[in-house]
Motif scaffolding. Sequence first.
Motif, mmCIF file in Angstrom:
data_model
loop_
_atom_site.group_PDB
_atom_site.id
_atom_site.type_symbol
_atom_site.label_atom_id
_atom_site.label_comp_id
_atom_site.label_asym_id
_atom_site.label_seq_id
_atom_site.Cartn_x
_atom_site.Cartn_y
_atom_site.Cartn_z
ATOM 1 N N MET A 19 -6.657 101.865 -7.124
ATOM 2 C CA MET A 19 -5.101 101.559 -7.638
ATOM 3 C C MET A 19 -4.691 101.789 -9.518
ATOM 4 S SD MET A 19 -4.440 97.442 -8.286
ATOM 5 C CE MET A 19 -4.024 97.084 -6.362
ATOM 6 N N THR A 20 -3.466 102.197 -10.234
ATOM 7 C CA THR A 20 -3.682 102.329 -11.032
ATOM 8 C C THR A 20 -4.317 100.971 -11.984
ATOM 9 O OG1 THR A 20 -1.266 103.888 -10.402
ATOM 10 C CG2 THR A 20 -1.633 103.233 -12.849
ATOM 11 N N GLY A 21 -3.810 101.511 -13.594
ATOM 12 C CA GLY A 21 -5.220 100.741 -13.856
ATOM 13 C C GLY A 21 -3.882 99.691 -14.843
ATOM 14 N N ILE A 22 -4.048 98.652 -15.745
ATOM 15 C CA ILE A 22 -3.852 97.881 -16.294
ATOM 16 C C ILE A 22 -3.529 97.997 -17.499
ATOM 17 C CG2 ILE A 22 -3.648 95.678 -16.647
ATOM 18 C CD1 ILE A 22 -5.579 94.525 -14.802
ATOM 19 N N ILE A 23 -2.096 98.336 -17.982
ATOM 20 C CA ILE A 23 -1.794 98.878 -19.351
ATOM 21 C C ILE A 23 -1.383 97.288 -19.759
ATOM 22 C CG2 ILE A 23 -0.600 100.298 -21.208
ATOM 23 C CD1 ILE A 23 -1.005 102.334 -19.061
ATOM 24 N N LEU A 24 -1.503 96.597 -21.045
ATOM 25 C CA LEU A 24 -0.987 95.407 -21.877
ATOM 26 C C LEU A 24 -0.371 96.188 -23.559
ATOM 27 C CD1 LEU A 24 -0.328 92.223 -21.039
ATOM 28 C CD2 LEU A 24 -2.020 92.349 -22.612
ATOM 29 N N HIS A 25 1.092 96.219 -22.951
ATOM 30 C CA HIS A 25 1.708 96.430 -24.581
ATOM 31 C C HIS A 25 2.057 95.557 -24.713
ATOM 32 C CE1 HIS A 25 3.555 100.408 -22.994
ATOM 33 N NE2 HIS A 25 3.060 100.127 -21.879
ATOM 34 N N GLN A 26 1.024 94.913 -26.415
ATOM 35 C CA GLN A 26 1.509 93.962 -27.051
ATOM 36 C C GLN A 26 0.713 94.583 -28.448
ATOM 37 O OE1 GLN A 26 -3.094 92.541 -27.014
ATOM 38 N NE2 GLN A 26 -2.963 94.430 -28.527
ATOM 39 N N TYR A 27 0.230 93.549 -29.299
ATOM 40 C CA TYR A 27 -0.520 93.137 -30.249
ATOM 41 C C TYR A 27 -1.187 91.705 -30.218
ATOM 42 C CZ TYR A 27 3.890 90.533 -31.562
ATOM 43 O OH TYR A 27 5.017 90.104 -32.579
ATOM 44 N N ASP A 28 -2.287 92.077 -31.157
ATOM 45 C CA ASP A 28 -3.199 90.865 -31.247
ATOM 46 C C ASP A 28 -2.911 89.749 -31.655
ATOM 47 O OD1 ASP A 28 -5.652 92.919 -30.213
ATOM 48 O OD2 ASP A 28 -6.344 92.873 -32.096
ATOM 49 N N SER A 29 -1.621 89.296 -32.960
ATOM 50 C CA SER A 29 -1.219 88.066 -33.097
ATOM 51 C C SER A 29 -0.233 87.557 -32.437
ATOM 52 C CB SER A 29 -0.614 88.196 -34.718
ATOM 53 O OG SER A 29 0.288 89.897 -34.329
ATOM 54 N N SER A 30 0.016 88.277 -31.033
ATOM 55 C CA SER A 30 1.474 87.777 -30.426
ATOM 56 C C SER A 30 0.881 86.679 -29.322
ATOM 57 C CB SER A 30 1.690 89.079 -29.089
ATOM 58 O OG SER A 30 2.277 88.096 -28.698
ATOM 59 N N PRO A 31 1.118 85.488 -29.458
ATOM 60 C CA PRO A 31 1.088 84.364 -28.963
ATOM 61 C C PRO A 31 0.612 84.692 -26.898
ATOM 62 C CG PRO A 31 3.029 83.554 -29.829
ATOM 63 C CD PRO A 31 2.410 85.543 -30.513
ATOM 64 N N LEU A 64 6.290 73.452 -26.423
ATOM 65 C CA LEU A 64 5.053 73.007 -27.687
ATOM 66 C C LEU A 64 4.716 74.679 -28.392
ATOM 67 C CD1 LEU A 64 2.005 72.251 -28.962
ATOM 68 C CD2 LEU A 64 0.317 73.180 -26.521
ATOM 69 N N PHE A 65 5.157 75.384 -27.866
ATOM 70 C CA PHE A 65 5.681 76.574 -28.740
ATOM 71 C C PHE A 65 6.624 77.066 -29.767
ATOM 72 C CE2 PHE A 65 7.855 81.107 -29.427
ATOM 73 C CZ PHE A 65 7.179 81.567 -30.344
ATOM 74 N N GLN A 66 7.856 75.715 -29.487
ATOM 75 C CA GLN A 66 8.550 75.222 -30.536
ATOM 76 C C GLN A 66 8.085 75.161 -31.576
ATOM 77 O OE1 GLN A 66 11.166 76.567 -30.766
ATOM 78 N NE2 GLN A 66 11.421 78.461 -28.767
ATOM 79 N N SER A 67 7.315 73.951 -31.351
ATOM 80 C CA SER A 67 6.109 73.299 -32.043
ATOM 81 C C SER A 67 5.386 73.894 -33.044
ATOM 82 C CB SER A 67 5.688 71.656 -31.398
ATOM 83 O OG SER A 67 6.938 70.839 -30.892
ATOM 84 N N ALA A 68 4.497 74.865 -32.109
ATOM 85 C CA ALA A 68 4.486 75.756 -32.562
ATOM 86 C C ALA A 68 4.498 76.486 -33.914
ATOM 87 C CB ALA A 68 3.202 76.279 -32.296
ATOM 88 N N VAL A 69 5.932 76.943 -33.577
ATOM 89 C CA VAL A 69 7.131 78.090 -34.139
ATOM 90 C C VAL A 69 7.313 77.135 -35.728
ATOM 91 C CG1 VAL A 69 9.353 79.398 -34.465
ATOM 92 C CG2 VAL A 69 7.144 79.496 -32.829
ATOM 93 N N LEU A 70 7.712 76.210 -35.477
ATOM 94 C CA LEU A 70 7.873 75.454 -36.923
ATOM 95 C C LEU A 70 7.147 75.240 -37.627
ATOM 96 C CD1 LEU A 70 10.395 72.455 -35.059
ATOM 97 C CD2 LEU A 70 11.061 74.853 -37.158
ATOM 98 N N TYR A 77 -3.588 76.491 -23.980
ATOM 99 C CA TYR A 77 -5.021 77.011 -25.639
ATOM 100 C C TYR A 77 -3.594 78.318 -26.296
ATOM 101 C CZ TYR A 77 -8.030 80.639 -27.099
ATOM 102 O OH TYR A 77 -8.477 81.304 -27.885
ATOM 103 N N TYR A 78 -3.126 78.861 -25.842
ATOM 104 C CA TYR A 78 -2.928 80.139 -26.699
ATOM 105 C C TYR A 78 -1.667 79.246 -27.397
ATOM 106 C CZ TYR A 78 2.376 79.950 -24.799
ATOM 107 O OH TYR A 78 3.391 79.800 -24.619
ATOM 108 N N ASN A 79 -0.633 78.304 -27.860
ATOM 109 C CA ASN A 79 -0.170 77.807 -28.897
ATOM 110 C C ASN A 79 -1.325 77.112 -29.811
ATOM 111 O OD1 ASN A 79 2.918 77.810 -28.124
ATOM 112 N ND2 ASN A 79 1.966 76.672 -26.344
ATOM 113 N N PHE A 80 -2.775 76.465 -29.825
ATOM 114 C CA PHE A 80 -3.110 75.801 -30.536
ATOM 115 C C PHE A 80 -4.195 77.522 -31.064
ATOM 116 C CE2 PHE A 80 -2.800 72.482 -27.731
ATOM 117 C CZ PHE A 80 -2.611 71.327 -28.919
ATOM 118 N N TRP A 81 -4.507 78.246 -29.787
ATOM 119 C CA TRP A 81 -5.153 79.395 -31.442
ATOM 120 C C TRP A 81 -3.275 80.408 -32.141
ATOM 121 C CZ3 TRP A 81 -2.738 84.460 -30.725
ATOM 122 C CH2 TRP A 81 -3.305 85.327 -31.096
#
Length: 303
Positions: A1-13, A102-108, A181-185
Amino acid sequence: MTGIILHQYDSSPFSEKVRVCLGIKGLEWQACDQPVIMPKPDLTPLTGGYRRIPVLQIGADIYCDSALIVREIDRRFPQPSLFPTGNRGVANAFEIWGDKVLFQSAVLAIFGTLGDDVDPAFIKDREALSGQPFNVAAMKALAPFALTQIKAQAALLAEQLADGQAFLEGEKPGLADAAAYYNFWFIRTFCAGLVDRLPDVAGLDGWYDRVAAIGHGVRSNLQPADALTIAKAAMPDMVDCLPGEAQMLGTNVMLAAADYGRDPIIGTFAGSTPYSLSVLRDDPELGKIGVHVPRLGYSIAAV
């Protein structure tokens, strides 16, 4: 099976949400880092214009939006499951709550606290993404309220853990934990000290530490040019189609997010499930590319 590639950046929630899910499964994957703001010249040829992060690539198949990405990972690599109790409804509810409320509160809270330190280029990019002003002054005014909301949401999470269970659905971690978890992170990464520890919310900090300890699986890095080469050398998988939508196969359609980042994805309708929509694109440089989006929160229209 072809490998997993995640297009991302490290600070992305939302990338962190996916990374935790990869960690739960202990998978090997490649991180293909993309710019935080536009332009993204090595991403949009794959997606057909979609610019949000993260994006999952497996060969010539491109999966947009973390909500679809985590389910595709679970489909392809079913053990251990991201739904450890088998009750997908619980995890779905946690995810929608985490991604919206929760994400909207985190952004604010984050950008209201950062205030004038927010990069003007980032502000301009996010205004283009959302189609509305990125009003830092308004966020600063709302930041104290947002913080009270985050602490109230934390208390709700703590109620779920009140019987002493290790994770939100029991003794095994799953999508519910990653989505909460990711919102608190996100907050702790960008605004150290804001909600680093919540000793008055019993059990939350222990749960946070247990999820953090899961890690991100086995990560290696991949250059964007190499990801394009992989897509060019592959062919998209065949996908299913719901019987009621079979008459659309092969017709030109446009997919777009309904909330923000509405850049259209245009291609021929290639298939559907109760949870996803798929198009086939013919890129002049890469050849045939399959692009998949969640059904929930995305529109489809004839071109």
